[in-house]
Design a protein around this motif. Structure first.
Motif, mmCIF file in Angstrom:
data_model
loop_
_atom_site.group_PDB
_atom_site.id
_atom_site.type_symbol
_atom_site.label_atom_id
_atom_site.label_comp_id
_atom_site.label_asym_id
_atom_site.label_seq_id
_atom_site.Cartn_x
_atom_site.Cartn_y
_atom_site.Cartn_z
ATOM 1 N N LEU A 163 0.842 -1.184 0.000
ATOM 2 C CA LEU A 163 0.000 0.000 0.000
ATOM 3 C C LEU A 163 0.887 1.248 0.000
ATOM 4 N N PRO A 164 0.559 2.218 -0.838
ATOM 5 C CA PRO A 164 1.403 3.426 -0.900
ATOM 6 C C PRO A 164 1.354 4.194 0.414
ATOM 7 N N GLN A 165 2.499 4.716 0.807
ATOM 8 C CA GLN A 165 2.593 5.497 2.035
ATOM 9 C C GLN A 165 3.159 6.872 1.708
ATOM 10 N N SER A 166 2.854 7.832 2.551
ATOM 11 C CA SER A 166 3.225 9.221 2.301
ATOM 12 C C SER A 166 3.276 9.949 3.634
ATOM 13 N N GLU A 167 3.426 11.278 3.560
ATOM 14 C CA GLU A 167 3.386 12.078 4.781
ATOM 15 C C GLU A 167 2.024 11.963 5.457
ATOM 16 N N ARG A 168 1.010 11.625 4.688
ATOM 17 C CA ARG A 168 -0.342 11.522 5.237
ATOM 18 C C ARG A 168 -0.634 10.131 5.770
ATOM 19 N N VAL A 169 -0.149 9.098 5.101
ATOM 20 C CA VAL A 169 -0.429 7.708 5.473
ATOM 21 C C VAL A 169 0.909 7.008 5.683
ATOM 22 N N SER A 170 1.098 6.399 6.864
ATOM 23 C CA SER A 170 2.378 5.747 7.118
ATOM 24 C C SER A 170 2.202 4.684 8.188
ATOM 25 N N GLN A 171 3.163 3.755 8.203
ATOM 26 C CA GLN A 171 3.158 2.653 9.173
ATOM 27 C C GLN A 171 4.051 3.014 10.344
ATOM 28 N N GLY A 172 3.532 2.805 11.548
ATOM 29 C CA GLY A 172 4.310 3.092 12.734
ATOM 30 C C GLY A 172 5.262 1.968 13.085
ATOM 31 N N TYR A 177 -1.277 4.449 10.169
ATOM 32 C CA TYR A 177 -1.806 5.717 10.658
ATOM 33 C C TYR A 177 -2.197 6.601 9.476
ATOM 34 N N PHE A 178 -3.390 7.197 9.562
ATOM 35 C CA PHE A 178 -3.873 8.170 8.586
ATOM 36 C C PHE A 178 -3.997 9.514 9.304
ATOM 37 N N SER A 179 -3.222 10.517 8.871
ATOM 38 C CA SER A 179 -3.389 11.850 9.456
ATOM 39 C C SER A 179 -4.746 12.427 9.111
ATOM 40 N N PRO A 216 -4.619 20.774 7.213
ATOM 41 C CA PRO A 216 -3.843 19.924 6.304
ATOM 42 C C PRO A 216 -2.883 18.987 7.051
ATOM 43 N N THR A 217 -2.316 18.038 6.295
ATOM 44 C CA THR A 217 -1.436 17.040 6.895
ATOM 45 C C THR A 217 -0.248 17.719 7.573
ATOM 46 N N PRO A 218 -0.021 17.446 8.856
ATOM 47 C CA PRO A 218 1.113 18.084 9.540
ATOM 48 C C PRO A 218 2.453 17.536 9.030
ATOM 49 N N LEU A 219 3.462 18.369 9.149
ATOM 50 C CA LEU A 219 4.838 17.969 8.885
ATOM 51 C C LEU A 219 5.566 17.830 10.220
ATOM 52 N N ILE A 220 6.513 16.891 10.264
ATOM 53 C CA ILE A 220 7.222 16.580 11.510
ATOM 54 C C ILE A 220 8.651 17.091 11.416
ATOM 55 N N TYR A 221 9.106 17.750 12.488
ATOM 56 C CA TYR A 221 10.481 18.207 12.596
ATOM 57 C C TYR A 221 11.053 17.704 13.927
ATOM 58 N N TRP A 222 12.384 17.546 13.972
ATOM 59 C CA TRP A 222 13.052 17.025 15.176
ATOM 60 C C TRP A 222 14.163 17.972 15.591
ATOM 61 N N ILE A 223 14.291 18.169 16.891
ATOM 62 C CA ILE A 223 15.434 18.906 17.441
ATOM 63 C C ILE A 223 15.846 18.230 18.743
ATOM 64 N N PHE A 249 9.117 9.437 6.247
ATOM 65 C CA PHE A 249 8.663 10.787 5.967
ATOM 66 C C PHE A 249 8.860 11.708 7.182
ATOM 67 N N GLN A 250 10.068 11.620 7.767
ATOM 68 C CA GLN A 250 10.483 12.453 8.902
ATOM 69 C C GLN A 250 9.786 12.082 10.205
ATOM 70 N N LYS A 251 8.921 11.080 10.195
ATOM 71 C CA LYS A 251 8.195 10.738 11.415
ATOM 72 C C LYS A 251 9.046 9.905 12.367
ATOM 73 N N THR A 252 10.094 9.293 11.857
ATOM 74 C CA THR A 252 10.982 8.484 12.689
ATOM 75 C C THR A 252 12.383 9.068 12.617
ATOM 76 N N LEU A 253 12.944 9.332 13.785
ATOM 77 C CA LEU A 253 14.330 9.791 13.892
ATOM 78 C C LEU A 253 15.178 8.619 14.353
ATOM 79 N N GLN A 254 16.228 8.298 13.595
ATOM 80 C CA GLN A 254 17.110 7.195 13.940
ATOM 81 C C GLN A 254 18.535 7.715 14.119
#
Length: 1302
Positions: free
Chosen positions: A192-201, A207-209, A302-309, A325-330
């Motif tokens: 299934l296609p994933q994006s900033e809006r739809v992604s697997q945790g 998860y669907f934003s 609209p779909t939120p964007l994720i940033y990390w600091i 899509f920036q939702k996971t920081l490794q």
């Protein structure tokens, strides 16, 4: 003698030096080589404690469908024996028929494929390898079979959801060993296609934003893959339907219960909310060396964007990666320094939220210094050091031969001091294997290190008299493998009586190898290696020969041969005379074709009867046993010269592109030219494509001359290059060649920083730092980020820095208002940082000014202009860049006026730091108020207190209207409206009027003062049937205003008119005088005609001219008074016209110029005459030249037929005439020329546009009467101010007959 050829590289292979020497800071140790080989045979009599060489992992997950193999391999002399424990007790393998031990090894093989279950053999296993010198043990090996359980059956209800709402599809896979890998697919096994809006945790949920209609499907399936068993388990499909609000309401009413419905919230836009993790803060613990994975998933529209600091530091540039899509920081290879608070920020256009994750990095034990094997001789001292670290700090314990040292046999030479065992005066019985165990709650480390006490003379293991041959100017390596206990020292000598070689020219490695970095001819000879210890000395001689390099003296050259011709390539080689050289020819890097047309002799390759397929690259390769050289040339086969004229064309594309000498920042490209098509190739153009960053776009790389077929190209880091080549001749450029193979350069740190760095605040408490990001080609590596640094310009603060993703903006919050900052933005990637960036200056955000300008003063200059002054505000109160000052001013109004309409304020802005300004365009005699405000980039500051001022009186505008009503025989009544803008208090009205006679001459001017409160006035004692012109204006104390004009006529006295009626009107009445026209004359020229007449009769009549052309109908026939008498009159004067025409022709040549000053004065308009200063009367025009512009008379017909926009003036013409003049009785006297009025006049003149009257213009002809005639309506206009437009006229536009007869 053994021959050794030195390798081309400096490094030594493990095969050449199997003896590994371990050197420590405090002790010397030597391991006895137990490998099979010639050197091992020399040490067969030596003993060595066991060493574990191979074992299964600590956490050993097995496949239950296969036999269990638990590895344990060890070496030692004599060979060790093996035993096992299971769950801490002895494991007797002889009692279990399914368990066997591999011969010569300790590896266990448990046969469960025939019978038995893997679960039976779960447990903790440990292997022991033992010989007479000690015992080594393996790690505790935890054996567990893998598990891949099925999903529990569950009933999944279809999900119906409104468009825009968030959604989490749970996976909840069964717990397996090891944990399953989760992915979502559909029924067709497509991911299934994933994006900033739809992604697997990370937990496997989807998860669907916010959901969209295209998310509707019935096959959302979660799959769990268990790698050990190679099985995939599938969850029941989940059905999702996304509908609009209207559809949702209908569905609820028809089908759904409250429990089935997920919620009918509005799909309006909304700020972000975290789906995972929950709350504002959470904790995370990770072990050192692992991958730290932090996750934040938010919903919103609209779909939120994720940033990390990282709150208290920067993210490690070369270890930080963003996934999903920036939702996971490794962060890979995490360490204790990575502990701290990490903040994920979710942002959309409606809001921003933050979640803080507190990370603690613990550590299982890890080595700082693991214990190393000791080989000591009797009586020597040594130490075993075991140092480890961890969080918490690990505990160190020692074992001897697998038994805790506390209960092991006592050894007087051994003393334990924490993490160190100190050996003093060891004896042979001190030999043993020691185990160091470092453990904490997160794991343990176990290391074996033996102490082997030996007394051995030095032995040199390298064969004697080995011959080494090396090419000059290359490094030479001479081996001297050795063994001895105590550890021998190594010295090298050259020649039989040479001195020891020193390290300044030579390099002696720890394993005994002698290195000569650049071997020369004089380095040839015999070298002796000497090994010494306290028990003895060993020597060995080796020989070195330096050979001349192989060179190609004559290289093959590029050749162009016609098809069917012959070509010869020469390759002349020189080599060391002691070596045997072989020369081999290759075509396109392969063998030559097996064809008799190819012949090879000593130095030449000859090809006869050349064919198209023979074209290509021919390479000469010269080999010796020590080196190899090559040279290449291109053969181009062209068609034979044709008999007809050659066809010239652009070259054919090059082909056979090849990349060689591939380095980090350069590569050599070679190619074969295509056919030049009878025009020599002048140059080659090389282009490149970056498939990684700009696939499909080709960029210019280089140009080389047309004789080259190779090019050394400079490359940039982290680019996936493909090259193509085009050839160019005098005709043009060829098509591109096919692309070369791809070559990806290694990543490197960026070599440039972002440009256009700016710092401007968008709010009073922030600083928005922006820059132009690097493009993919400029990034030089993956993980492009930016280090943004700032500090106050005028302070002593340290730089504050933060690393952000590949964006172009960063906002610094909490800054003081409008403070200068020093800013720099540095690029970095996983390889490192770009050079130090330039520093730019920016400012934090502005705020509204705090203080209003003071001491506002107004100086009224005149009735329409005022000057305003004010004091500047303090600079600190501006809180931004000063834009200027702004003045608001308005007319003061009464309470009733304010209720009627909105107060209209006007604004004037004065740029910069000006402290005064002018207010133009004010209304006289008005009350005004104003205030002043300071303006910066944010806006206006507070207003100063309102300052009132008044303008003085001015002159009024013209009265709004002037009408003449109730005309009588001797009176006219005037009505008017006051001026719309009195501009003061009206003191009086002034009325001036004068009569106009029948010749349009103006009579005496009468001046009358009228009180200001009047709007109606009656003039009496006027002449009957007389036209008057009125000039009317108002006055204030300042002076008179603009005037308005009007004309009026008194009525006719019927008693006086009765005397001129015709006799047949009635008895008792005086006979009227009939109007009479006489002396009608017409004179025609080539392009014009002049008509004159004499009139007797009542005044104020209109004249009409009837004219015609022979053979046509009359152009117009209109009654003048009554048609009957006019026709009779025309018949009466018919005979006179012929006589008058003859006279006109005679007088036409006698015309002269006459002054017309008096005539102008008679028709002058006092409204436009200059006024004399002394008495206010109208002056006169000067008459300096013969030809004057026509002046305007004020003339309006009594029938009021002239429209407002049309001039009501008469026209007076200058120039030469035909009939010459008017006498006092009104006859024509010749002073008018070229044009004449046709109403209220007794002369008409028809003319064309000639050079004298080039300024006349005819507008809108009504009707073409004849090819040379046209009738204009009432619009003949001219540029002269005295020329007007007339009601009736005739214009002749072509050549006329010599005479025009009436």
């Amino acid at each position: 003698m053994q021959l050794k050829i030195m390798p081309k590289k400096k490094c030594l292979s493990a095969g050449r030096v199997p003896l590994i020497l371990f050197l420590c800071q405090m002790i010397s140790a030597l391991e006895v080589p137990l490998d099979h080989g010639e050197k091992a045979k020399l040490l067969e009599d030596l003993v060595q404690p066991p060493t574990i060489t191979q074992q299964s992992p600590k956490d050993y997950i097995i496949d239950p469908r296969e036999n269990i193999v638990i590895q344990c391999e060890a070496k030692g002399k004599p060979p060790p024996s093996f035993s096992w424990t299971r769950n801490g007790t002895h494991f007797d393998i002889d009692k279990d028929p399914l368990v066997t031990m591999k011969p010569g090894s300790g590896t266990l093989i448990i046969n469960i494929m025939s019978e038995g279950k893997a679960e039976t053999y779960e447990g903790v296993y440990q292997c022991t390898a033992r010989n007479e010198r000690g015992a080594a043990i393996s790690n505790n090996i935890v054996v567990r079979p893998s598990r891949s359980p099925l999903w529990t059956k569950e009933k999944l209800e279809p999900i119906t959801l409104q468009n825009g709402q968030p959604l989490v599809l749970p996976c909840r896979p069964p717990i397996g060993l090891p944990p399953a890998i989760i992915f979502w697919m559909d029924n067709s096994f497509q991911r299934l296609p994933q994006s900033e809006r739809v992604s697997q945790g990370l937990n496997g949920d989807l998860y669907f934003s916010n959901v969209l209609p295209e998310d509707t499907r019935e096959d959302y399936i979660c799959y769990a893959r268990f790698n050990h068993t190679q099985t995939i388990q599938q969850k029941q499909p989940i059905s999702l339907k996304v509908i609009s609000v209207d559809e949702l309401n209908d569905t609820i009413a028809a089908n759904l219960s409250d429990t089935e419905f997920y919620g009918a919230k509005s799909s309006k836009e909304r700020p972000p909310t975290f789906l995972t993790p929950e709350g504002n803060a959470s904790r995370k613990e990770e072990l050192r060396g692992n991958v730290l994975s932090l996750e934040c998933i938010a919903e919103g529209l609209p779909t939120p964007l994720i940033y990390w600091i990282k709150e208290d530091g920067t993210l490690p540039a070369n270890r930080t990666f963003y996934r999903n899509f920036q939702k996971t920081l490794q962060i890979i290879q995490v360490s204790e320094a990575d502990s701290g608070n990490y903040q994920c920020i979710a942002k959309n256009t409606l809001g921003i939220i933050r979640h803080t994750i507190s990370v603690t990095v613990k550590a299982a034990p890890y080595w700082i210094m693991a214990p190393r094997n000791l080989v000591l001789s009797p009586g020597e001292d040594g130490t075993l050091i075991c140092r480890a670290n961890g969080n918490p700090k690990p505990r160190i314990s020692w074992l001897t031969n697998g038994v805790p040292t506390e209960i092991a046999p006592d050894d007087p030479s051994r003393r334990i001091d924490g993490d160190t065992i100190i050996f003093s005066n060891v004896q042979e019985r001190s030999s043993a294997v020691y185990q160091c165990n470092a453990s904490n709650e997160y794991g343990y480390l176990l290391a074996n290190a033996f102490v082997n006490v030996l007394a051995e003379l030095p032995r040199i293991l390298t064969p004697a008299n080995t011959l080494y041959q090396v090419i000059a100017n290359r490094p030479a390596f001479l081996d001297c493998a050795f063994f001895g206990s105590p550890l021998p020292t190594i010295e090298w000598f050259k020649g039989a009586k040479g001195s020891a070689l020193h390290e300044d020219i030579y390099v002696i490695h720890e394993n005994g190898t002698l290195e000569i970095p650049v071997a020369q001819k004089d380095n040839s000879g015999t070298y002796t290696c000497v090994a010494r210890n306290k028990l003895g000395v060993a020597k060995n001689e080796v020989h070195l020969e330096i050979k001349d390099p192989t060179r190609i003296l004559k290289q093959p050259e590029y050749a162009v041969v016609q098809r069917g011709g012959r070509v010869s390539f020469e390759c002349k080689v020189k080599h060391d005379h002691t070596l045997i050289a072989t020369v081999t020819w290759l075509k396109d890097n392969g063998e030559l074709p097996n064809d008799e047309r190819f012949t090879v002799d000593k130095d030449h390759l000859v090809v006869t009867d050349v064919r198209d397929s023979d074209g290509g690259i021919y390479t000469c390769v010269a080999n010796t046993t020590l080196d190899e050289v090559s040279a290449s040339a291109v053969l181009s086969v062209v068609a034979p010269t044709p008999t007809p004229a050659p066809i010239y064309d652009v070259p054919s594309p090059p082909f056979d592109l090849e990349l060689t000498d591939q380095l980090d920042k350069s590569v050599q490209l070679s190619w074969t030219p295509g056919d030049d098509n009878n025009s020599p190739i002048t140059k080659f153009i090389i282009e490149y494509e970056d498939a990684m960053h700009e696939a499909g776009l080709w960029h210019h790389q280089a140009e080389v001359s047309g004789t080259q077929t190779t090019a050394q190209l400079k490359l940039s880091p982290y680019v996936n290059y493909s090259f193509r080549v085009m050839a160019e001749n005098s005709i043009g450029r060829s098509l591109p060649s096919e692309a070369s193979e791809q070559y990806q350069t290694k990543a490197a740190e960026p070599d440039k920083n972002p440009t256009a760095v700016e710092g401007l605040g968008s709010e009073p408490d922030n600083l928005v730092i922006t820059w132009k990001p690097l493009n993919g080609f400029e990034s030089n590596g993956p993980g492009l980020q930016y280090k943004v640094s700032w500090r106050q310009k005028d302070g002593d603060d340290e730089w504050t820095s933060v690393v952000v993703a590949n964006v172009s903006k960063y906002i610094v919050s909490g800054t003081p208002t409008f403070v200068p900052y020093l800013i720099k933005v540095q690029a970095l990637n996983v390889m490192g940082f770009a050079p130090e960036p330039a520093v730019v200056t920016g400012h934090s955000g502005e705020d509204l000014p705090m203080v209003a300008p003071g001491n506002v003063r107004v100086n009224v200059v005149n009735s329409t202009l005022a000057e305003v002054h004010w004091d500047p505000v303090p600079l600190k109160s501006i809180r931004g860049r000063l834009q200027g000052y702004r003045i608001y001013y308005w007319k003061a109004q009464s309470a009733s006026q304010r209720n009627r309409r909105h107060l209209e304020k006007k604004i004037l802005t004065f740029q910069g730091s000006k402290t005064h300004g002018m207010l133009p365009g004010l209304e006289p005699f008005s009350h005004y108020a104003l205030n002043v405000r300071v303006v910066n980039g944010k806006g206006e500051g507070p207003a100063s207190p309102d300052r009132a001022f008044s303008t003085p009186e001015g002159v009024p505008s013209a009265p709004s209207s002037l009408k003449i009503v109730n005309p009588t025989l001797d009176s006219l009544t005037l009505e008017w409206d006051p001026p719309s803008r009195p501009n003061g208090i009206l003191t009086e009205y002034t009325l001036k009027y004068q009569p106009i006679n029948s010749t349009h001459e103006l009579g005496p001017l009468i001046d009358l003062k009228i009180p200001a409160n009047k709007t109606r006035w009656t003039l009496k004692n006027l002449n009957f049937s007389t036209r008057y012109k009125f000039y009317f204006y108002a006055q204030t104390s300042v002076g008179p205003g603009s005037q308005i004009t009007e004309e009026g006529v008194t009525t006719v006295d019927e008693g006086k008119m009765a005397g001129i009626l015709p006799p047949d009107v009635g008895a008792g009445k005086v006979q009227a005088v009939n109007p009479r026209i006489s002396n009608l004359t017409a004179a025609a020229a080539e392009t014009s005609a002049n008509i004159s007449w004499k009139y007797e009769g009542p005044e104020h009549v209109n004249f009409y001219v009837e004219y015609g052309v022979a053979g046509t109908m009359a152009s117009r026939q209109v009654d003048i008074a009554t048609q009957g008498w006019f026709i009779g009159l025309m018949c009466a004067v018919a005979l006179l016209i012929l006589i008058l025409l003859i006279v006109c022709f005679i007088r036409r040549n006698k015309g002269g110029k006459y002054p017309v000053k008096e005539k102008e004065d008679a028709h002058a308009d006092p409204e436009i005459q200059p006024m004399k200063e002394d008495d206010g009367t109208f002056g006169e025009y000067s008459d300096a030249e013969d030809h004057k512009p026509l002046k305007k008379g004020s003339r309006t017909p009594s029938d009021r037929t002239v429209k407002k926009e049309d001039s009501d003036d008469s026209l007076v013409d200058y120039g030469e005439g035909v009939n010459g003049q008017f006498n006092e009785d009104g006859s024509f006297i010749g002073q008018y020329s070229a044009f004449a009025i046709l109403n209220h006049k007794q002369v008409g003149y028809l003319t064309t546009l000639d050079e004298k009257l080039g300024h006349l213009q005819v507008l809108h002809p009504l009707l073409p009467l004849h090819p040379h005639f046209s009738l204009c309506p009432k619009t003949i206009c001219a540029n002269s101010p005295k020329l007007a437009c007339f009601t009736t006229c005739l214009l002749v536009t072509g050549p006329l007959v010599p005479a025009l007869h009436p």
